[in-house]
Each structure stands twice: as structure tokens, then as C-alpha cells.
Scaffold this motif. Structure first.
Motif, PDB file in Angstrom:
ATOM      1  N   PHE A 383       0.836  -1.207   0.000  1.00 40.38           N
ATOM      2  CA  PHE A 383       0.000   0.000   0.000  1.00 40.38           C
ATOM      3  C   PHE A 383       0.871   1.257   0.000  1.00 40.38           C
ATOM      4  CE2 PHE A 383      -2.447   3.356   2.062  1.00 40.38           C
ATOM      5  CZ  PHE A 383      -3.643   3.303   1.345  1.00 40.38           C
ATOM      6  N   ASP A 384       1.902   1.274   0.826  1.00 41.40           N
ATOM      7  CA  ASP A 384       2.776   2.449   0.909  1.00 41.40           C
ATOM      8  C   ASP A 384       3.459   2.703  -0.429  1.00 41.40           C
ATOM      9  OD1 ASP A 384       2.066   2.789   3.542  1.00 41.40           O
ATOM     10  OD2 ASP A 384       3.879   1.824   4.355  1.00 41.40           O
ATOM     11  N   HIS A 444      -9.461   0.107  -6.439  1.00 41.28           N
ATOM     12  CA  HIS A 444      -8.583  -0.764  -5.660  1.00 41.28           C
ATOM     13  C   HIS A 444      -7.977  -0.030  -4.469  1.00 41.28           C
ATOM     14  CE1 HIS A 444      -8.596  -1.827  -9.933  1.00 41.28           C
ATOM     15  NE2 HIS A 444      -8.655  -3.064  -9.526  1.00 41.28           N
ATOM     16  N   ASP A 445      -7.707   1.278  -4.618  1.00 39.32           N
ATOM     17  CA  ASP A 445      -7.108   2.011  -3.501  1.00 39.32           C
ATOM     18  C   ASP A 445      -8.105   2.169  -2.362  1.00 39.32           C
ATOM     19  OD1 ASP A 445      -8.787   3.842  -4.681  1.00 39.32           O
ATOM     20  OD2 ASP A 445      -7.358   5.500  -4.670  1.00 39.32           O
ATOM     21  N   ALA A 446      -9.377   2.397  -2.695  1.00 42.11           N
ATOM     22  CA  ALA A 446     -10.398   2.525  -1.660  1.00 42.11           C
ATOM     23  C   ALA A 446     -10.583   1.203  -0.922  1.00 42.11           C
ATOM     24  CB  ALA A 446     -11.721   2.983  -2.277  1.00 42.11           C
ATOM     25  N   LEU A 447     -10.584   0.102  -1.670  1.00 38.57           N
ATOM     26  CA  LEU A 447     -10.724  -1.207  -1.051  1.00 38.57           C
ATOM     27  C   LEU A 447      -9.543  -1.499  -0.125  1.00 38.57           C
ATOM     28  CD1 LEU A 447     -12.132  -3.981  -0.835  1.00 38.57           C
ATOM     29  CD2 LEU A 447     -10.790  -4.716  -2.808  1.00 38.57           C
ATOM     30  N   ALA A 448      -8.331  -1.212  -0.609  1.00 40.67           N
ATOM     31  CA  ALA A 448      -7.146  -1.458   0.209  1.00 40.67           C
ATOM     32  C   ALA A 448      -7.176  -0.608   1.478  1.00 40.67           C
ATOM     33  CB  ALA A 448      -5.886  -1.166  -0.601  1.00 40.67           C
ATOM     34  N   SER A 449      -7.567   0.650   1.344  1.00 44.90           N
ATOM     35  CA  SER A 449      -7.630   1.537   2.507  1.00 44.90           C
ATOM     36  C   SER A 449      -8.625   1.010   3.538  1.00 44.90           C
ATOM     37  CB  SER A 449      -8.041   2.946   2.068  1.00 44.90           C
ATOM     38  OG  SER A 449      -7.099   3.497   1.178  1.00 44.90           O
TER      39      SER A 449
END
Length: 460
Positions: A383-384, A444-449
Motif C-alpha cells: 500500500f505504501d 482498488h485504492d479505496a478497497l485497500a484503505s
């Protein structure tokens, strides 16, 4: 044409020549004969479902669509008393004593969709899709089965037309279909032998050799794009074994992590039920539910594709694919000796992995704390890296424009590039036309967050 009369015996035949003389006679008793005009869910209907429907329709080609008059819309539902309610070809000797079923429901067909998809006709609400299309191309009627609350086997009789296949109502109707689909995952495992203890479809281990690394992050659609993966190859090898075959080409792709989402969601809905459920796959140590076992097999593969050093540390490669397309679809995976290439580090793949790994680590902690912790740490690194390498927001467009040239080259690149760079990884024509703006499809970024927040409690 004329309507068949109930109770009358008819004969159908043709005489192409003396050796091909065909004759078939039958007694027309619609209640005992299956009709394709009734469509039901052959898997079954859940007892606890709020609504249950069957449908009636029949496409007649270029003839005018069939319209069912008000006097011919009655249907009946019978609960099977003996046997399984199977359709018979011999009404004279089977089901003639009336012991086959008990009448439990009577209703009328109501309009669902007209052949021309006009929502104002027949009192319908909407059609097959947002474009207003009725893909049946005929009038569709619905049969309301909602009153069927008791578990059991049933069949429908459309008066004067025929009967449906038997179907079930109950809270266990999806158990066997789920087990069959779940077991299919085991048969797609890559890098291991399929053991006779778990399947009759045995196979030796496959794809155990090293793969070449590439810098392109695009999922190949055609031969031209496959070649681009090889052209962009760094000619360095890495050994990465595992994952699930995504098709006849035996590739493994980041979108397979949708499997993880679904399996973990299912487990979290009813963990007590699935803790002891045996779905017939090899166990792991430490012991864990089969749902999490199967999910871990997918996540572990992409964990092996994570960069561990340098400025790309934390990044996830989006999968592994062959350059040479499959020649023989029947060829066993164990005999596949083609070269495979690992995609380059990808922002999309890193987000996608971070969400799936964080999600799985949360439920895995109860069974295998050490592996769960490693997954969580790996998810945070992915993620980072994705956050640090994410394209600027101003470079995004909400909807990508159509390709300005290059045919499938630009278009496929627009849809498939895993860093969001539309067109850049398309075919030669797409590259010649120039790279298109970036496409904003990073759900995908929203899901990961969300998954990392739920797992770690850290709102950074």
C-alpha cells in the motif's frame, strides 16, 4: 398449424429413405410433458428468500412474438409426493394415479418484459440492462413462487402447455453447487500435483521452473501485446510457484484476488459453520478452515511476487503470463514448457494485493498468527509503495476517450494497463497514436484503505 388437443394421441414421422424411417407417437397430456417455455432455477430457491420467480417465454424466430391471452395464463405448482418429480415420456403408465404431486399453489402469469422492450406495455418494470434491451426478443412473463415456503421438491404445470423440470426449495439448495465450484479451485492450483486422495483428475506438478521478469505492467490481450512483454523483459529470472491458473493459457493474474474477497466474506458471514466444513482439499499446518486455506493459496503467490529491495521495495507484480499462446487446449499443465514472464511492478496490483492480504490476515490470525502477521506487514508495504508511486490526480480522466488510432493497440492498452496508463501498453498502433490520458479506475485504492483500516485500526 393448429392447437394440439389434450388426451389425443398423435404421430410424428418422416421417411427420408427406407433406412431412415422415423416414427414417434405420443398421447398429448401437457401436465406430464416438459416444455421449454417454462424457465426455472434448476439449482433451487432459498426458503428464506424474500422473492422467488419462474419465467415463461418462447422465442419463435422471425415470427410474431407469442402473446399469452388472459384465458391461458393459469399455472399450478405441485409438491412432489413420490420420486423426484422427473418428467416422464409415458403418461399412460407413470403418474396416472395422481400420486405424483399435491397441488399447493395456483397463480397467473403476469407481464415481465415485452418483445420490443417498451416498459409501458404489460405493466413491466425495467428490462435486462440499462440500455433497455430485452435479449429474449420475445414476450416474457413471470410466475410468482414466493408463497412456496416449505422445503421440498416442486414442479410447475402451465395449463394446456406443459410442465417444468422439478426444482427444490430449501436453505441448503446451494450447498452442493458451492462445493463443486469450490473444488474447481483445487483443480486449478498451479505448482503442485493433484493427488488421488482428493480428486480422480490426478496431475503431476506444473510450472515449477523460473520465470523472466518484465518491465511492462499490461495484461496481454493479443499476440502483439504478448510480444511486448518479452521485448520489455529484463532477462532476469525469479522462481515463483503457486497461484491458480486463470484459463487455458495457465496464466496467473492479480484479478484472481477477487477469489480471496469472496471466500473471506463468506467465512466472516458464518465462521462457526465453516470452521469444521471439509470440502475435500489438502489440509495445511497449522490447521485452518478450507475457505481460508484456498484463499491463502492465492495470496501467497502474489506475496512471492513482491519486490523486497531497492526503490521498488514493496511493489507487487501483477501476475505471470506466457508469451506464446496455447497451441493445444487439451495439453496438460504438467507438460507445459513455455517461457513465462512476470509483469512489471504495478500500482493497481499493489493496491489490489494490499486489500486482499490485509483482509485475509484479519481472519487468519486465529489459526496461524505468524502467517497473518507477515501478510499484514506485506500488505502495508504494498500500500505504501502504491501511494508513493500513484499518478497525480490531475492526470486522470473519469472516462477514457476512445482510441485515436491503432485499433486494438490503443484500446486494449487503455483497458488493461495496471498502472492506469491508458494506451501506453497497447499494441504498436496504440503507441504510435500517442499515450492516452490516465483512466481513473482505482477502486482498488479505496478497497485497500478500507481493509487495512479494519485490520490494523490505523487511519493514516
Amino acid at each position: 398449424p393448429f392447437p394440439l388437443q389434450e388426451g389425443v394421441r398423435y404421430q410424428l414421422g418422416y421417411n427420408r429413405n427406407e433406412e431412415n424411417d422415423f416414427r414417434k407417437s405420443w398421447k398429448h397430456v401437457p401436465e406430464y410433458r416438459w416444455t421449454p417455455a417454462i424457465q426455472i432455477n434448476q439449482v433451487g430457491y432459498l426458503s428464506e428468500a424474500l422473492r422467488r420467480y419462474a419465467y415463461a417465454s418462447y422465442w419463435v424466430g422471425d415470427q410474431s412474438p407469442i402473446e399469452v391471452g388472459a384465458g391461458h395464463r393459469t399455472f399450478e405448482v405441485y409438491k412432489v409426493d413420490t420420486g423426484d418429480g422427473a418428467v416422464t415420456d409415458d403418461p399412460d403408465t407413470v403418474m396416472a394415479d395422481g400420486s405424483v404431486g399435491t397441488l399447493v399453489l395456483t397463480g397467473d402469469l403476469t407481464g415481465r418484459a415485452s418483445a420490443d422492450s417498451n416498459p409501458d406495455e404489460m405493466g413491466i418494470q425495467g428490462t435486462d440492462d440499462r440500455f433497455g434491451s430485452n435479449y429474449a426478443h420475445t414476450n416474457v412473463y413471470e410466475l410468482n413462487l414466493t408463497p412456496l415456503l416449505r422445503p421440498g421438491r416442486y414442479f410447475i404445470v402451465w395449463k394446456g402447455v406443459g410442465r417444468s423440470w422439478p426444482f427444490s426449495v430449501g436453505n441448503d439448495v446451494y450447498d452442493e453447487p458451492f462445493k463443486a465450484v469450490f473444488k474447481a479451485l483445487y483443480h486449478q492450483r498451479c505448482g503442485v500435483a493433484l493427488d488421488a486422495a482428493y480428486t480422480s483428475h490426478v496431475r503431476d506438478a506444473c510450472h515449477e521452473g523460473p520465470v523472466f521478469t518484465s518491465t511492462t505492467d499490461a495484461y496481454p490481450i493479443n499476440d502483439e501485446q504478448r510480444e511486448e512483454i518479452a521485448t520489455a523483459s529484463e532477462l532476469e529470472e525469479m522462481t515463483v510457484v503457486g497461484g491458480y491458473h486463470d484459463g487455458v493459457d495457465f496464466g496467473r493474474h492479480i484479478d484472481q484476488l477477487g477469489i480471496v474477497d469472496e471466500l473471506v466474506d463468506l467465512y466472516e458471514i458464518d465462521p462457526e459453520r465453516f470452521q469444521g466444513e471439509d470440502f475435500g482439499i489438502p489440509p495445511r499446518e497449522p490447521a485452518m478452515p478450507d475457505l481460508l486455506n484456498a484463499a491463502l493459496y492465492a495470496v501467497e503467490y502474489f506475496q512471492k511476487l513482491q519486490e523486497i529491495r531497492g526503490e521498488q521495495a514493496g511493489a507487487i507484480r501483477g501476475g505471470v503470463m506466457p508469451v506464446v499462446p496455447v497451441v493445444n487446449p487439451q495439453r496438460s499443465a504438467a507438460r507445459d514448457n513455455r517461457d513465462f514472464y512476470a509483469f512489471g511492478p504495478s500500482v493497481k496490483a499493489s493496491y489490489r494485493y494490499a486489500g486482499a492480504a490485509a483482509k485475509l490476515s484479519r481472519v487468519l490470525a486465529e489459526y496461524d498468527p505468524e502467517t497473518a502477521e507477515k501478510l499484514r506487514e506485506s500488505a502495508e508495504k504494498a500500500f505504501d509503495w502504491a501511494e508513493e508511486n500513484r499518478p497525480p490526480e490531475e492526470d486522470f480522466t473519469v472516462t477514457p476517450p476512445p482510441p485515436t488510432g491503432g485499433g486494438d493497440g490503443g484500446g486494449m492498452g487503455a483497458n488493461q494497463n495496471m498502472n492506469g496508463v491508458a494506451g501506453g501498453a497497447g499494441g504498436a498502433g496504440g503507441a504510435a497514436a500517442g499515450a492516452l490520458p490516465l483512466q481513473k479506475d482505482f477502486w482498488h485504492d479505496a478497497l485497500a484503505s478500507a481493509e487495512l483500516l479494519k485490520t490494523t485500526g490505523d487511519s493514516k
